[in-house]
Design an enzyme around this catalytic site. Structure first.
Site, short mmCIF file in Angstrom:
data_model
loop_
_atom_site.label_atom_id
_atom_site.label_comp_id
_atom_site.label_asym_id
_atom_site.label_seq_id
_atom_site.Cartn_x
_atom_site.Cartn_y
_atom_site.Cartn_z
N ARG A 92 0.81 -1.21 0.00
CA ARG A 92 0.00 0.00 0.00
C ARG A 92 0.85 1.26 0.00
NH1 ARG A 92 -5.05 1.86 -1.31
NH2 ARG A 92 -5.28 3.90 -0.37
N CYS A 116 -2.44 -4.95 2.37
CA CYS A 116 -3.43 -5.77 3.07
C CYS A 116 -4.84 -5.27 2.77
CB CYS A 116 -3.18 -5.70 4.59
SG CYS A 116 -1.67 -6.53 5.12
N ARG A 121 -9.45 2.29 1.11
CA ARG A 121 -8.45 3.29 1.52
C ARG A 121 -8.19 4.17 0.31
NH1 ARG A 121 -3.70 0.02 4.59
NH2 ARG A 121 -3.98 -1.50 2.93
N PRO A 122 -9.15 5.00 -0.06
CA PRO A 122 -9.05 5.77 -1.29
C PRO A 122 -7.90 6.77 -1.26
CG PRO A 122 -10.86 6.57 0.05
CD PRO A 122 -10.37 5.32 0.71
N ILE A 123 -7.39 7.07 -2.47
CA ILE A 123 -6.30 8.05 -2.57
C ILE A 123 -6.83 9.38 -3.11
CG2 ILE A 123 -4.54 6.26 -2.82
CD1 ILE A 123 -4.52 6.91 -5.83
N ASP A 124 -8.13 9.60 -2.93
CA ASP A 124 -8.74 10.84 -3.42
C ASP A 124 -8.05 12.07 -2.84
OD1 ASP A 124 -10.41 8.92 -4.36
OD2 ASP A 124 -12.25 9.73 -3.52
N ASP A 306 -3.27 -0.05 14.18
CA ASP A 306 -2.33 -1.15 13.96
C ASP A 306 -2.12 -2.00 15.20
OD1 ASP A 306 -1.99 -0.57 11.32
OD2 ASP A 306 0.06 0.19 11.49
N ILE A 328 -11.12 3.21 12.22
CA ILE A 328 -10.27 3.59 11.09
C ILE A 328 -10.55 2.76 9.84
CG2 ILE A 328 -7.90 3.99 10.33
CD1 ILE A 328 -8.76 5.75 12.67
N ARG A 398 5.98 -8.75 6.22
CA ARG A 398 5.91 -7.38 5.70
C ARG A 398 6.27 -6.36 6.78
NH1 ARG A 398 0.80 -5.78 4.54
NH2 ARG A 398 1.81 -3.90 3.76
#
Length: 417
Positions: A92, A116, A121-124, A306, A328, A398
């Site tokens: 990501r 994952c 989880r937009p990148i707008d 996390d 989240i 990871r």
């Protein structure tokens, strides 16, 4: 497919030095492309995600080499501005290369990132911010083709949510932009400050990091530097959780306790003795664990998402009922079914998980569903009766450097097979 085999019922006891932070190393590696001259990063964890970032750097034409936990990057040979789809899909955090490559090359072409599956989880916000800075973005067949026909320019940018990735991308693009950039409602995570510290060491002019408003004044160029990656606060939480659930004790060196101020009180509420001194944390988990009332994940400085799965694993054997509210990510309870297979009593409805403590967990065959969920299964396995075999551990790799070696050094009976 590699698996971890764990014999449970053995107390964690000893001292560990915490590895470098995955979530800091990745944006620092992407930031290397902005500098002129070699960059040396110390305390860089040897993780699959870090190796993926190095492959992206190599693909861009940079020279990249590892020596132990030190990475040396020479960005002067950078010759490309395109990141292939197969490399973008590996993690990501690959999206942070967008701001860095734009800053150095004036254009960048890449596909949407992988990572994952934790929900949308937009990148707008990334795209909107970069457009305010003069970037022309064309999207076709999942590929973003970005260019700066008039160069990058400073802008005042208000984020609708304190996104870590968006904040990082804006910072990276703004370092060499013309004029001043101000980020309102910026992410406040320690990893943001670590990125700012690295960029400032290269000659950038960034202030306000650690707060909700960040100021960046563009400079003509960045230079070479040496820098050490901050310790990984989620790894610290994981190791503390392992000691707490097994009724053991652990001392963490190089752990920056202030970075997990929202988590340490939870261990204390569970009945653990927690002592902080300098950059070290000591936890004694020999008392019976008690439930905690409610944990709500929030952006930093709130409780980190996390750490949610990790703390949930510890709470599976805490006497009483605990409630966790995940604010989240939508799909951050995918590890619950696997914990239930081990004997945990957890019920999930929407964002809320109710954990009823049980007296015993049982070893069985389980599957890691994501990075932190996999870590939660490892913690549960350490305290379970009998043997647990965890598959799909590539997801754990990871974010954890040789986790079987780390835990083995403090008493765990764990091996890779």
């Amino acid at each position: 497919m590699q698996r971890l085999k764990i014999e449970g019922g053995i107390r964690i006891n000893g001292e560990i030095s915490v590895q470098g932070a995955k979530n800091s190393a990745l944006p620092l590696l992407s930031a290397c492309v902005l500098s002129r001259g070699k960059v040396t990063l110390h305390n860089c964890p040897r993780l699959s995600d870090v190796f993926a970032a190095c492959r992206i750097l190599t693909c861009l034409g940079c020279s990249c080499s590892f020596d132990g936990n030190t990475v040396t990057v020479d960005p002067d040979t950078i010759s490309r501005s395109y990141v292939p789809d197969d490399l973008m899909r590996e993690m990501r955090s690959s999206i942070v290369f967008l701001g860095a490559v734009l800053g150095r090359m004036g254009r960048c072409s890449l596909s949407f990132p992988g990572g994952c599956e934790l929900g949308p989880r937009p990148i707008d916000m990334h795209i909107s911010a970069l457009r305010q800075m003069g970037v022309v973005i064309k999207e076709e067949y999942g590929v973003l083709d970005c260019s700066c026909p008039k160069g990058l320019k400073g802008a005042k940018i208000s984020l609708s949510f304190p996104s870590v990735g968006a904040t990082e991308n804006i910072m990276l693009a703004a370092c060499l932009a013309k004029g001043d950039t101000v980020i309102y409602n910026a992410a406040r995570e320690p990893e943001i400050s670590d990125l700012a510290g690295f960029l400032n060491s290269c000659g950038a002019r960034i202030s306000g990091h650690g707060g909700s408003v960040i100021y960046i004044t563009g400079v003509r160029e960045l230079h070479d530097c040496e820098y050490s990656v901050m310790p990984d606060r989620i790894v610290s939480c994981t190791l503390l959780g392992a000691a707490a659930l097994t009724g053991g004790e652990i001392s963490l060196k190089n752990s920056r306790p202030q970075d997990i101020d929202a988590v340490l009180p939870v261990f204390e509420q569970m009945g653990c003795g927690v002592f902080v001194y300098d950059d070290n944390i000591y936890l004694n988990g020999k008392k019976a664990l008690k439930a905690v009332k409610t944990i709500r994940t929030m952006p930093y400085p709130g409780f980190p998402t996390d750490a949610q799965a990790i703390i949930m694993a510890v709470l599976t054997k805490a006497q009483g009922t605990s409630v966790i509210v995940e604010n989240i990510f939508e799909n951050r309870y995918r590890h619950v079914d696997e914990l239930v297979r081990m004997g945990a009593d957890i019920k999930v409805e929407g964002k809320v998980a109710v954990v009823e403590g049980v007296k015993r967990l049982f070893g069985t065959n389980v599957i890691a569903t994501d990075l932190r969920g996999g870590a939660a299964l490892i913690i549960a396995a350490l305290a379970a009766d009998g043997e647990t075999v965890i598959s799909n551990v590539k997801l754990v790799d990871r974010g954890y450097e040789n986790i079987e070696k780390q835990l083995g050094s403090v008493g765990a009976r764990i091996c890779r097979c």
